[in-house]
Write a protein that holds these residues in place. Structure first.
Motif, mmCIF file in Angstrom:
data_model
loop_
_atom_site.group_PDB
_atom_site.id
_atom_site.type_symbol
_atom_site.label_atom_id
_atom_site.label_comp_id
_atom_site.label_asym_id
_atom_site.label_seq_id
_atom_site.Cartn_x
_atom_site.Cartn_y
_atom_site.Cartn_z
ATOM 1 N N GLU A 300 0.858 -1.178 0.000
ATOM 2 C CA GLU A 300 0.000 0.000 0.000
ATOM 3 C C GLU A 300 0.896 1.229 0.000
ATOM 4 O O GLU A 300 2.116 1.116 0.109
ATOM 5 N N ARG A 301 0.284 2.405 -0.141
ATOM 6 C CA ARG A 301 1.100 3.615 -0.204
ATOM 7 C C ARG A 301 1.929 3.766 1.075
ATOM 8 O O ARG A 301 1.437 3.599 2.179
ATOM 9 N N VAL A 302 3.203 4.102 0.871
ATOM 10 C CA VAL A 302 4.114 4.316 1.985
ATOM 11 C C VAL A 302 4.064 5.795 2.367
ATOM 12 O O VAL A 302 4.286 6.667 1.519
ATOM 13 N N LEU A 303 3.777 6.085 3.637
ATOM 14 C CA LEU A 303 3.702 7.459 4.119
ATOM 15 C C LEU A 303 4.966 7.797 4.917
ATOM 16 O O LEU A 303 5.353 7.072 5.837
ATOM 17 N N TRP A 304 5.587 8.913 4.551
ATOM 18 C CA TRP A 304 6.824 9.308 5.201
ATOM 19 C C TRP A 304 6.635 9.476 6.711
ATOM 20 O O TRP A 304 7.501 9.073 7.500
ATOM 21 N N HIS A 353 6.432 12.504 -1.451
ATOM 22 C CA HIS A 353 6.224 11.075 -1.693
ATOM 23 C C HIS A 353 7.484 10.283 -1.363
ATOM 24 O O HIS A 353 8.607 10.798 -1.439
ATOM 25 N N VAL A 354 7.284 9.022 -1.002
ATOM 26 C CA VAL A 354 8.387 8.146 -0.629
ATOM 27 C C VAL A 354 8.819 7.325 -1.839
ATOM 28 O O VAL A 354 7.983 6.700 -2.504
ATOM 29 N N SER A 355 10.111 7.326 -2.118
ATOM 30 C CA SER A 355 10.628 6.528 -3.227
ATOM 31 C C SER A 355 10.433 5.040 -2.949
ATOM 32 O O SER A 355 10.677 4.559 -1.845
ATOM 33 N N LEU A 356 10.025 4.317 -3.991
ATOM 34 C CA LEU A 356 9.891 2.864 -3.918
ATOM 35 C C LEU A 356 11.069 2.173 -4.596
ATOM 36 O O LEU A 356 11.003 0.991 -4.919
ATOM 37 N N GLY A 357 12.140 2.936 -4.796
ATOM 38 C CA GLY A 357 13.397 2.370 -5.246
ATOM 39 C C GLY A 357 13.511 2.188 -6.746
ATOM 40 O O GLY A 357 12.582 2.442 -7.510
ATOM 41 N N GLY A 409 15.672 8.009 -11.490
ATOM 42 C CA GLY A 409 15.781 6.567 -11.696
ATOM 43 C C GLY A 409 14.984 5.736 -10.725
ATOM 44 O O GLY A 409 15.108 4.507 -10.726
ATOM 45 N N GLU A 410 14.155 6.358 -9.891
ATOM 46 C CA GLU A 410 13.400 5.608 -8.897
ATOM 47 C C GLU A 410 11.901 5.814 -9.089
ATOM 48 O O GLU A 410 11.453 6.814 -9.664
ATOM 49 N N LEU A 411 11.134 4.860 -8.575
ATOM 50 C CA LEU A 411 9.694 4.810 -8.819
ATOM 51 C C LEU A 411 8.923 5.423 -7.662
ATOM 52 O O LEU A 411 9.223 5.171 -6.489
ATOM 53 N N TYR A 412 7.906 6.206 -8.014
ATOM 54 C CA TYR A 412 6.965 6.761 -7.037
ATOM 55 C C TYR A 412 5.556 6.426 -7.521
ATOM 56 O O TYR A 412 5.143 6.874 -8.601
ATOM 57 N N VAL A 413 4.835 5.631 -6.756
ATOM 58 C CA VAL A 413 3.459 5.260 -7.094
ATOM 59 C C VAL A 413 2.531 6.053 -6.179
ATOM 60 O O VAL A 413 2.694 6.035 -4.952
ATOM 61 N N ILE A 414 1.550 6.727 -6.765
ATOM 62 C CA ILE A 414 0.749 7.678 -5.985
ATOM 63 C C ILE A 414 -0.715 7.305 -5.864
ATOM 64 O O ILE A 414 -1.456 7.976 -5.151
#
Length: 539
Positions: A300-304, A353-357, A409-414
């Motif tokens: 699920e969405r990662v919250l900082w 937003h938190v990077s998902l790498g 180069g990293e993914l952010y899903v919103i």
């Protein structure tokens, strides 16, 4: 602040090391014979009882299960449904399906109430597969279809001196169901070599070492994060592993970190809500979490704010910040798509937003002009099983229907593209509304879900909001509702209506815990929520 979707090409600036090279040609037959290891596979019951076996012992039990399944009529290629509960006999039975040459169909358990609806949601798909056998630890449960028969998990247990099976695992080794958050669940079909190569890749990214590591989680094994990512990657690496009953965490969120310390865990993970709940609990002095090296935050969405709050509590217990690994995955990609490296820690990117790498080895992705994440690479599924039969995946990249952007180069899903509303010229996602509400609700707010709808009189799009609290704190319900509405308005420039505060458990959820927003919308707008469970309402 509303979410901004940025169109960028995937940059090669951040990648996994070359040593994590993929191997999509690995045979699953090589995986399901875990001889030669004394490492332990353990399960903890809700009462704390421990059931464990070495990989050597488990290999004999798998062979026995395969022998008995073949005697029960399972032939190579037959689909066999298994409700993967967190216990050793059920896992033995599931692995026995592969050793017998069958296709493992992973079913979520039926709810305590609503068994007929469960049968309707899954039965037609199982019939289309011609699935005739259901391994279950509750054999008195009515069969999901007229053609299926239930076989007790206990009936395939034992350590007989049977010939080691020569599995002829079919092309499709695993069918795992989508969460169904936007509709009827579909069976995601995964090839055996794809599955085997994927879990080998994950084990390398975790840097699993059978002499050093122990994987420990409370995640349900009927969900791909629990079974594919954690159990199966540890199984491939013959690494010691411990799994507890998910109810233990629900009843006592402190049990997760306590278990990690007791089991001397090095690898674990949970959805973001698990980090949030764990951060609100007191812990005894002397708890040592310094061995942790990999802890996924996924599903699920990662919250900082939740990541920071978690480390504020777990850090003084030795939990390294670098071990927290935000990640993204989905059943259609076997499980893993992207992940932060285990030696870096979370990164806060654009708009908070938190990077998902970067992409995990073997994955490729980009973002379409409409803002949807498109996935390609080595680990894509073969197609869907539906009530109408098997539908092969369309060639080319798979549209995840998740809104995303790429940065450095990293993914952010919103969020889900189906759950976005245009408000005053900008896009607002249901996840944005929920994040603002959770930040305002504090410890009283146990969960929430936002749903999109049209305002009265044919007005524009807006969100409704349902907040869950404990019945013990119902006197605070009106203030929780006002605080959440105020926070959403200030953060996103939109007024949510209606706002309901309900008892914990009233929000309909998928088997993986995601809110079923379309169902919730109909329940709220049609007045179908039980009045006794509604503690406060703002129109």
């Amino acid at each position: 602040m509303a979410t901004t979707v940025t169109q960028l090409d995937l940059s090669p600036a951040v990648t996994w090391p070359a040593g994590y090279a993929t191997d999509p040609g690995l045979s699953l037959e090589e995986v399901v014979r875990p001889y030669g290891s004394a490492a332990e596979v353990a399960f903890l019951g809700a009462d704390g009882a421990r059931d464990a076996a070495s990989y050597d012992v488990l290999a004999r039990r798998i062979a026995t299960a395969a022998h008995r399944l073949r005697a029960a009529g399972v032939r190579p290629g037959d689909p066999v449904a298994v409700t993967l509960t967190n216990d050793l006999p059920t896992v033995t039975a599931a692995l026995g399906v592969w050793a017998a040459g069958g296709t493992l169909v992973s079913l979520p358990p039926p709810p305590r109430r609503g068994g007929e609806v469960h049968a309707q949601r899954f039965g037609a798909v199982l019939d289309a597969m011609d699935c005739r056998l259901h391994l279950t630890d509750a054999p008195d449960t009515p069969p999901l279809t007229d053609r299926m028969r239930a076989v007790p998990v206990a009936a395939v247990q034992g350590e007989e001196r049977v010939p080691d099976p020569e599995p002829a695992i079919p092309d499709i080794a695993l069918v795992q169901f989508t969460s169904g958050s936007l509709g009827t669940p579909k069976g995601v079909a995964v090839r055996g070599d794809i599955f085997a190569g994927h879990i080998k890749m994950i084990s390398r990214c975790f840097d699993l070492d059978s002499a050093r590591d122990r994987v420990v989680t409370w995640l349900p094994l009927y969900h791909d994060l629990g079974f594919v990512c954690f159990f199966s990657s540890a199984f491939y690496a013959r690494t010691a592993q411990t799994h507890s009953n998910p109810k233990s965490f629900v009843l006592d969120p402190a049990s997760w970190l306590t278990m990690l310390a007791r089991e001397r865990a090095t690898v674990s993970g949970a959805p973001n809500f698990g980090f949030r709940l764990a951060s609100r609990m007191p812990y005894p002095e002397g708890l040592d979490l310094s061995r942790m090296k990999c802890c996924l935050n996924a599903a699920e969405r990662v919250l900082w704010s939740d990541v920071v709050d978690f480390h504020r509590v777990a850090g003084p217990l030795g939990f390294p910040w670098e071990a927290i690994m935000p990640a993204y995955g989905l059943a259609e990609g076997t499980v893993g798509v992207s992940c932060a490296p285990h030696d870096r820690g979370p990164v806060r990117g654009p708009d908070g937003h938190v990077s998902l790498g970067p992409p995990l080895p073997g994955n490729r992705y980009t973002v379409s002009e409409s803002g949807s994440l498109l996935l390609g690479g080595n680990w894509l599924f073969e197609g869907y099983w539906t009530a109408e039969g098997f539908k092969p995946r369309d060639p080319g990249p798979f549209d995840t229907d998740d809104a995303a952007f790429l940065h450095d180069g990293e993914l952010y899903v919103i969020g889900r593209r189906a759950d976005v509303a245009s408000v005053s010229g900008h896009n607002v996602f249901a996840e944005d509304v929920e994040a603002a509400a959770l930040a305002a609700g504090g410890p009283l707010l146990l969960g929430c879900a936002a749903f999109k709808h049209r305002g009265e009189g044919g007005g524009g799009e807006r969100f409704g909001l349902v907040l869950e609290i404990s019945p013990r704190t119902k006197s605070a319900a009106p203030e929780v509702a006002r605080a959440a509405r105020r926070a959403v308005t200030e953060a996103l420039g939109t007024r949510v209506a209606p706002v309901l505060v309900v008892q914990q458990g009233a929000i309909p959820r998928t088997t993986s815990g995601k809110p079923r927003r379309p169902v919730l919308r109909e329940m709220v707008l049609n007045g179908e929520l039980p009045p006794r469970r509604v503690l406060a309402e703002l129109p």
